[in-house]
Design a protein around this motif. Sequence first.
Motif, PDB file in Angstrom:
ATOM      1  N   PRO A 192       0.845  -1.205   0.000  1.00  0.00           N
ATOM      2  CA  PRO A 192       0.000   0.000   0.000  1.00  0.00           C
ATOM      3  C   PRO A 192       0.876   1.248   0.000  1.00  0.00           C
ATOM      4  CG  PRO A 192      -0.833  -1.595   1.575  1.00  0.00           C
ATOM      5  CD  PRO A 192       0.498  -2.123   1.098  1.00  0.00           C
ATOM      6  N   GLY A 193       0.531   2.226  -0.798  1.00  0.00           N
ATOM      7  CA  GLY A 193       1.311   3.449  -0.912  1.00  0.00           C
ATOM      8  C   GLY A 193       2.186   3.489  -2.146  1.00  0.00           C
ATOM      9  N   ASP A 194       2.403   2.321  -2.775  1.00  0.00           N
ATOM     10  CA  ASP A 194       3.177   2.308  -4.024  1.00  0.00           C
ATOM     11  C   ASP A 194       2.436   3.094  -5.104  1.00  0.00           C
ATOM     12  OD1 ASP A 194       5.087   0.734  -2.851  1.00  0.00           O
ATOM     13  OD2 ASP A 194       4.448  -1.144  -3.807  1.00  0.00           O
ATOM     14  N   ARG A 195       3.174   3.933  -5.837  1.00  0.00           N
ATOM     15  CA  ARG A 195       2.583   4.629  -6.981  1.00  0.00           C
ATOM     16  C   ARG A 195       3.116   3.997  -8.262  1.00  0.00           C
ATOM     17  NH1 ARG A 195       3.457   8.856 -10.514  1.00  0.00           N
ATOM     18  NH2 ARG A 195       5.564   9.223  -9.697  1.00  0.00           N
ATOM     19  N   ILE A 196       2.199   3.513  -9.087  1.00  0.00           N
ATOM     20  CA  ILE A 196       2.593   2.800 -10.295  1.00  0.00           C
ATOM     21  C   ILE A 196       3.047   3.809 -11.350  1.00  0.00           C
ATOM     22  CG2 ILE A 196       1.812   1.243 -12.128  1.00  0.00           C
ATOM     23  CD1 ILE A 196      -0.160   0.060 -10.113  1.00  0.00           C
ATOM     24  N   VAL A 197       4.289   3.671 -11.770  1.00  0.00           N
ATOM     25  CA  VAL A 197       4.876   4.579 -12.757  1.00  0.00           C
ATOM     26  C   VAL A 197       4.789   3.988 -14.162  1.00  0.00           C
ATOM     27  CG1 VAL A 197       6.963   5.824 -13.453  1.00  0.00           C
ATOM     28  CG2 VAL A 197       6.447   5.505 -11.013  1.00  0.00           C
ATOM     29  N   GLU A 198       5.119   2.687 -14.289  1.00  0.00           N
ATOM     30  CA  GLU A 198       5.071   2.020 -15.584  1.00  0.00           C
ATOM     31  C   GLU A 198       4.493   0.625 -15.406  1.00  0.00           C
ATOM     32  OE1 GLU A 198       8.851   1.848 -17.449  1.00  0.00           O
ATOM     33  OE2 GLU A 198       9.082   4.024 -17.630  1.00  0.00           O
ATOM     34  N   PHE A 199       3.790   0.166 -16.417  1.00  0.00           N
ATOM     35  CA  PHE A 199       3.279  -1.204 -16.439  1.00  0.00           C
ATOM     36  C   PHE A 199       3.640  -1.803 -17.791  1.00  0.00           C
ATOM     37  CE2 PHE A 199       0.044  -4.319 -17.603  1.00  0.00           C
ATOM     38  CZ  PHE A 199       0.050  -5.161 -16.497  1.00  0.00           C
ATOM     39  N   ASN A 200       4.477  -2.839 -17.744  1.00  0.00           N
ATOM     40  CA  ASN A 200       4.911  -3.527 -18.962  1.00  0.00           C
ATOM     41  C   ASN A 200       5.565  -2.555 -19.950  1.00  0.00           C
ATOM     42  OD1 ASN A 200       5.348  -5.803 -20.478  1.00  0.00           O
ATOM     43  ND2 ASN A 200       3.299  -5.836 -21.399  1.00  0.00           N
TER      44      ASN A 200
END
Length: 427
Positions: A192-200
């Motif tokens: 929890p708290g992670d901010r997603i910057v890139e996906f694949n």
Amino acid sequence: MLVVVGIVIFFLGLLFSIAWHELGHLAAAKLFGIKVTQYMVGFGRTIWSRRKGDTEYGLKLIPFGGYIRMIGMFPPKKDEKYGRTASSAPWRAMIEDARQMSAEEVAPEDAHRQFYQRSPWKRIIVMVAGPVMNLILAVSIFTAILMGHGLNTPTLTVSSVSACVLPATAPDTEHCPPDALPSPAAAAGFRPGDRIVEFNGRHYGSWEELQLAIRGSAGTVPVVVERDGQRVTLQATLMQTDRPKLDSPREFEKVGFLGLTPTTELVKQDFAGVARTIGGFVTLTAQKVIELPERVPDLVDAIFGGERHQDSPVGIVGASRLGGEVLASDGVGVDDRIMMMFNLLAGVNLSLFVFNMLPVLPLDGGHIAGALWESIRRRFARLVRRPDPGPFDTARLMPLAYAVSLVFIAYSLLVLVADIVNPVTLF
């Protein structure tokens, strides 16, 4: 006590919506010189009324609707001033009775103030004015909330991570059984708290875009997250599982599953955002209205102890109860409760707009369709140089209107019983 107060407040809001709808009809009719004899909120016995000019304004005992009464709704039969033609056919008797009752309301001095005598475009405005008033009210409320308070918008920051994978139909999604597989997000080390910057390998600007990418992916994909000011690359092995469709929660499809829940934040919308959001509301509402016949089995099942879904149709009783539930809800701020109640009221008005525009009598859309057909017939007659066919005789559709009314009444009673014995709940 808060539940009762909420029910009363929301019920009064519904009555205002009904009165507001009928006010649109009334104002347009008077604008075009049509005599309006009654403006009533409710049905049945009159409990209060006051006459002003030609019109009696009042409240009726059964507060499940409203109406205005305009003279001359049906044109007289061709080659016949007024009167009833004897016939053994029941539907013919309905037609002639309706025409005769309409004619009996017309005094000689008001012969020029009848509804059917107005040009089709004026009649369309009179009939569309009621639903448009509900649309105006809904749009005004939604706009004030979206621009002044904001819209709860999912972000790219993780709120919670699913510990395990459970079927979408599992009754308990809070606890993991011993044999449950860990979710791909939990196995990959999301927090929890992670901010997603890139996906694949791709950057996404919104949670909606990322969600579609996740659902359309399979296998192991790299995910870059920002954690405590640093970027961390996680390897997530997505699994394929059955999940509800985004545009139809009751239907399922096999999609990629990661197991993340985003945080949400209030984002104030600009005019473009308001237009997109309200457009989506209108589309969704129209879809739900079209689906009403499909909900009959679910309503019957709910009456006899089955599950009552949150998107199940509700009537005035059910909607008022939802208002009470919102006002008395725990863990929700006062501002949020007020916004939720106004959102519910705006949604009801949007439903009234869409429903009343259906092109069937006795709904407003049925009269609009009749006026449009009359206009088409007259234009075609002029084009081919034929005599004016005259007003479209909507009295001929009265048997159909009675049948539709019976269906509406039966459906309303079914919803009423379901709202009483197995009401929809939000929390």
